[in-house]
Write a protein that holds these residues in place. Structure first.
Motif, PDB file in Angstrom:
ATOM      1  N   ASP A   5      16.354  -2.197  81.853  1.00 17.90           N
ATOM      2  CA  ASP A   5      17.419  -2.756  81.016  1.00 17.90           C
ATOM      3  C   ASP A   5      16.969  -2.779  79.562  1.00 17.90           C
ATOM      4  O   ASP A   5      16.704  -3.835  78.983  1.00 17.90           O
ATOM      5  CB  ASP A   5      17.792  -4.159  81.494  1.00 17.90           C
ATOM      6  CG  ASP A   5      19.145  -4.607  80.966  1.00 17.90           C
ATOM      7  OD1 ASP A   5      19.857  -3.783  80.368  1.00 17.90           O
ATOM      8  OD2 ASP A   5      19.499  -5.784  81.162  1.00 17.90           O
ATOM      9  N   GLY A   6      16.853  -1.606  78.968  1.00 17.87           N
ATOM     10  CA  GLY A   6      16.443  -1.512  77.575  1.00 17.87           C
ATOM     11  C   GLY A   6      14.947  -1.649  77.398  1.00 17.87           C
ATOM     12  O   GLY A   6      14.152  -1.360  78.285  1.00 17.87           O
ATOM     13  N   THR A  18      25.700 -11.202  76.063  1.00 19.51           N
ATOM     14  CA  THR A  18      25.579  -9.757  76.221  1.00 19.51           C
ATOM     15  C   THR A  18      26.921  -9.087  76.510  1.00 19.51           C
ATOM     16  O   THR A  18      27.233  -8.050  75.918  1.00 19.51           O
ATOM     17  CB  THR A  18      24.559  -9.421  77.327  1.00 19.51           C
ATOM     18  OG1 THR A  18      23.237  -9.690  76.823  1.00 19.51           O
ATOM     19  CG2 THR A  18      24.630  -7.969  77.750  1.00 19.51           C
ATOM     20  N   GLY A  61      29.179  -5.585  74.763  1.00 17.00           N
ATOM     21  CA  GLY A  61      29.849  -4.466  75.415  1.00 17.00           C
ATOM     22  C   GLY A  61      31.323  -4.410  75.066  1.00 17.00           C
ATOM     23  O   GLY A  61      31.875  -3.339  74.767  1.00 17.00           O
ATOM     24  N   LYS A  76      18.831  -4.184  74.218  1.00 15.62           N
ATOM     25  CA  LYS A  76      19.696  -3.461  75.141  1.00 15.62           C
ATOM     26  C   LYS A  76      20.718  -2.668  74.334  1.00 15.62           C
ATOM     27  O   LYS A  76      21.149  -3.101  73.258  1.00 15.62           O
ATOM     28  CB  LYS A  76      20.446  -4.429  76.061  1.00 15.62           C
ATOM     29  CG  LYS A  76      19.570  -5.434  76.796  1.00 15.62           C
ATOM     30  CD  LYS A  76      20.434  -6.366  77.641  1.00 15.62           C
ATOM     31  CE  LYS A  76      19.626  -7.476  78.264  1.00 15.62           C
ATOM     32  NZ  LYS A  76      20.442  -8.356  79.141  1.00 15.62           N
ATOM     33  N   PHE A 118      24.427  -0.288  74.243  1.00 16.50           N
ATOM     34  CA  PHE A 118      25.719   0.073  74.817  1.00 16.50           C
ATOM     35  C   PHE A 118      26.283   1.269  74.058  1.00 16.50           C
ATOM     36  O   PHE A 118      26.202   1.322  72.827  1.00 16.50           O
ATOM     37  CB  PHE A 118      26.708  -1.092  74.716  1.00 16.50           C
ATOM     38  CG  PHE A 118      26.321  -2.299  75.532  1.00 16.50           C
ATOM     39  CD1 PHE A 118      26.830  -2.474  76.809  1.00 16.50           C
ATOM     40  CD2 PHE A 118      25.451  -3.254  75.029  1.00 16.50           C
ATOM     41  CE1 PHE A 118      26.477  -3.579  77.568  1.00 16.50           C
ATOM     42  CE2 PHE A 118      25.096  -4.360  75.780  1.00 16.50           C
ATOM     43  CZ  PHE A 118      25.612  -4.521  77.053  1.00 16.50           C
ATOM     44  N   LYS A 166      26.434   0.509  79.290  1.00 13.06           N
ATOM     45  CA  LYS A 166      25.041   0.736  78.922  1.00 13.06           C
ATOM     46  C   LYS A 166      24.721   2.227  78.933  1.00 13.06           C
ATOM     47  O   LYS A 166      25.335   3.008  79.651  1.00 13.06           O
ATOM     48  CB  LYS A 166      24.114  -0.031  79.866  1.00 13.06           C
ATOM     49  CG  LYS A 166      24.190  -1.538  79.639  1.00 13.06           C
ATOM     50  CD  LYS A 166      23.262  -2.327  80.556  1.00 13.06           C
ATOM     51  CE  LYS A 166      23.380  -3.824  80.277  1.00 13.06           C
ATOM     52  NZ  LYS A 166      22.552  -4.631  81.189  1.00 13.06           N
ATOM     53  N   ARG A 182      22.695  -1.933  85.622  1.00  5.82           N
ATOM     54  CA  ARG A 182      23.174  -0.662  85.087  1.00  5.82           C
ATOM     55  C   ARG A 182      23.390   0.349  86.205  1.00  5.82           C
ATOM     56  O   ARG A 182      24.313   1.160  86.151  1.00  5.82           O
ATOM     57  CB  ARG A 182      22.206  -0.105  84.050  1.00  5.82           C
ATOM     58  CG  ARG A 182      20.806   0.111  84.548  1.00  5.82           C
ATOM     59  CD  ARG A 182      19.910   0.691  83.492  1.00  5.82           C
ATOM     60  NE  ARG A 182      20.309   2.046  83.180  1.00  5.82           N
ATOM     61  CZ  ARG A 182      19.579   2.844  82.403  1.00  5.82           C
ATOM     62  NH1 ARG A 182      18.472   2.393  81.865  1.00  5.82           N
ATOM     63  NH2 ARG A 182      19.949   4.064  82.176  1.00  5.82           N
ATOM     64  N   THR A 212      30.030  -4.830  81.824  1.00  7.59           N
ATOM     65  CA  THR A 212      28.713  -5.227  82.302  1.00  7.59           C
ATOM     66  C   THR A 212      28.831  -6.585  82.985  1.00  7.59           C
ATOM     67  O   THR A 212      29.918  -7.161  83.036  1.00  7.59           O
ATOM     68  CB  THR A 212      27.698  -5.272  81.138  1.00  7.59           C
ATOM     69  OG1 THR A 212      26.377  -5.453  81.650  1.00  7.59           O
ATOM     70  CG2 THR A 212      28.027  -6.388  80.157  1.00  7.59           C
TER      71      THR A 212
END
Length: 449
Positions: A9-10, A82, A86, A113, A115, A121, A311, A340
């Motif tokens: 995740d990033g 978060t 998105g 992270k 997008f 993502k 993801r 997400t």
């Protein structure tokens, strides 16, 4: 090409330690700027959100410097969940969205992270290309093409309105007493405001961030405070978020915690009954309980499993045209409404189920009978490879043999922390404990030598 910066995740790690340094963040910003500003014009834009960690200021500035140096125009959202990033990446027609957060990790960690313009993502392929650009170094534009940066004041309010619209208008929350634990994180203002505006009586906890207390003794990974608050105030339900509000745990009126599996089981069966569950499929990871899979099968539904990481859940959902998925850890993804995991949105769906059914939270959180499951983590140091040790391999092989026809063993490296996660699922509780202890002891011995 092996990944050097990106995990599941990033990019994530301890702030001010490689790779989570201001210098690397600047290089990352410049790399993603080069990747998305691929036609040389200054029309490209990026939105940046963050949670409440002290180090967020440093990374926000470093990323902004890197991005503007390549000609990207930056819009700073400040502290927002978060899922808001998105949402706003897509609605503001940005080329890129960036969230600065280490999610459920402690305050000394941080992460970045990404997008894409569709609000989802980035793919593995995009991340690998960005890694190559990071290695190439900063490639600044001419002085006249440097990007601009400015703050956006209404990002939180846009997100709140979108959250409210996901709840059917015919579902009033008036009279519902809700404890919401915001983990001293990104949703510390948005979550209580949204619930109050929808009519609920709100009891907020974990809403006093100081930069160092995010996820500390609160939030979805440490729900004890929320559980005690629900009982003490006689609340109907508790919604327990993590630091960036993409995870949720639900707490019933008795103070019992329901994880993502129970929430997904409830929503999947309700949506199926209403004709809303696309293809009769719920997407979840290999970590989800066998009891969930059995429950869905009994209802004529199907569970599709993926690798661990929201993801990968979303990728499977998009590929198959499914609209509900998530993780046992509390990521609940509803692609009819979001790109997400969104903890608050999932919490609202649970509230809708309570109101529409007239049932107590305790009646809804036990959707299925779980198969006994135990998860333990073993921390290891950088450079160690305990799963490659022969003694560990031998114990794992013996354990898998013992579980044939009785359960399953899942061992994996965390993609966000230096941890080996050992999960065993077995209806024989004695065998369950024996296998977990044997595997964990062997890995612990390997990392201590």
């Amino acid at each position: 090409m092996a990944r050097k910066f990106f995990g599941t995740d990033g990019v994530r790690g301890t702030a001010n330690q490689y790779p989570m340094t201001a210098e690397v963040a600047l290089r990352i910003g410049a790399a993603v700027g080069r990747y998305f500003r691929n036609d040389g014009t200054n029309r490209h834009r990026v939105v940046i959100g963050k949670d409440t960690r002290l180090s967020g200021y440093m990374f926000e500035n470093a990323l902004t410097a890197g991005l503007t140096s390549t000609g990207m125009n930056v819009f700073l959202l400040g502290p927002v969940p978060t899922p808001a990033v998105g949402l706003l990446t897509n609605s503001m027609r940005a080329d890129l969205g960036v969230m600065i957060s280490a999610s459920h990790n402690p305050a000394e960690d941080n992460g970045i992270k990404f997008f894409g313009p569709d609000g989802f993502k980035l793919s593995d392929e995009a991340e690998l290309e960005i890694e190559r650009l990071i290695e190439d170094g900063v490639e600044p534009v001419q002085a006249t093409n440097i990007g601009r940066a400015r703050r956006i004041d209404d990002g939180r309010f846009r997100y709140i309105e979108r959250i409210k619209s996901s709840l059917p208008r015919a579902v009033p929350l008036r009279g519902v007493k809700v404890v919401v634990d915001c983990a001293n994180g990104a949703a510390h203002r948005a979550a209580p405001e949204a619930l109050w505006e929808l009519g609920a009586e709100v009891i907020p906890v974990g809403v006093n961030p100081n930069g160092l207390n995010i996820n500390k003794d609160c939030g979805s990974t440490q729900p004890r405070l929320a559980c005690e608050t629900v009982v003490a105030h006689g609340a109907d339900v508790g919604i327990c978020l993590d630091g960036d509000a993409d995870r949720v745990m639900i707490i019933d009126e008795k103070g019992n915690v329901a994880d993502g599996d129970q929430i997904m089981g409830l929503l999947a069966t309700r949506w199926a009954d209403e004709g809303r569950l696309n293809c009769g499929v719920l997407v979840a990871t290999v970590m989800s309980n066998l009891g969930l899979e059995r429950h869905l099968k009994d209802k004529g539904l199907r569970l599709e499993r993926t690798a661990v990481g929201d993801r990968y859940v979303v990728e499977a959902m998009r590929k198959g045209g499914y609209n509900l998925g998530g993780e046992q850890s509390g990521h609940i993804v509803m692609t009819d409404h979001a790109t997400t995991g969104d903890g608050l949105m999932a919490g609202l769906q649970f509230l809708a189920a309570m109101v529409e059914s007239g049932q107590l939270a305790s009646d809804l959180v036990n959707t299925f009978e779980t198969v006994p499951q135990m998860l333990k983590n073993v921390r290891y140091a950088k450079g160690q490879a305990p799963l490659d040790v022969n003694a560990v391999k031998s114990v794992i092989a013996d354990s898998e043999l013992a579980l044939i026809g009785k359960g399953r063993l899942l061992i994996r490296k965390s993609g966000t922390e230096p941890l080996i996660r050992v999960m065993v699922e077995c209806e024989d509780s004695a065998l369950l404990k024996t296998v977990v202890d044997a595997v964990v002891d062997s890995i612990t011995e390997a990392v201590s030598t």
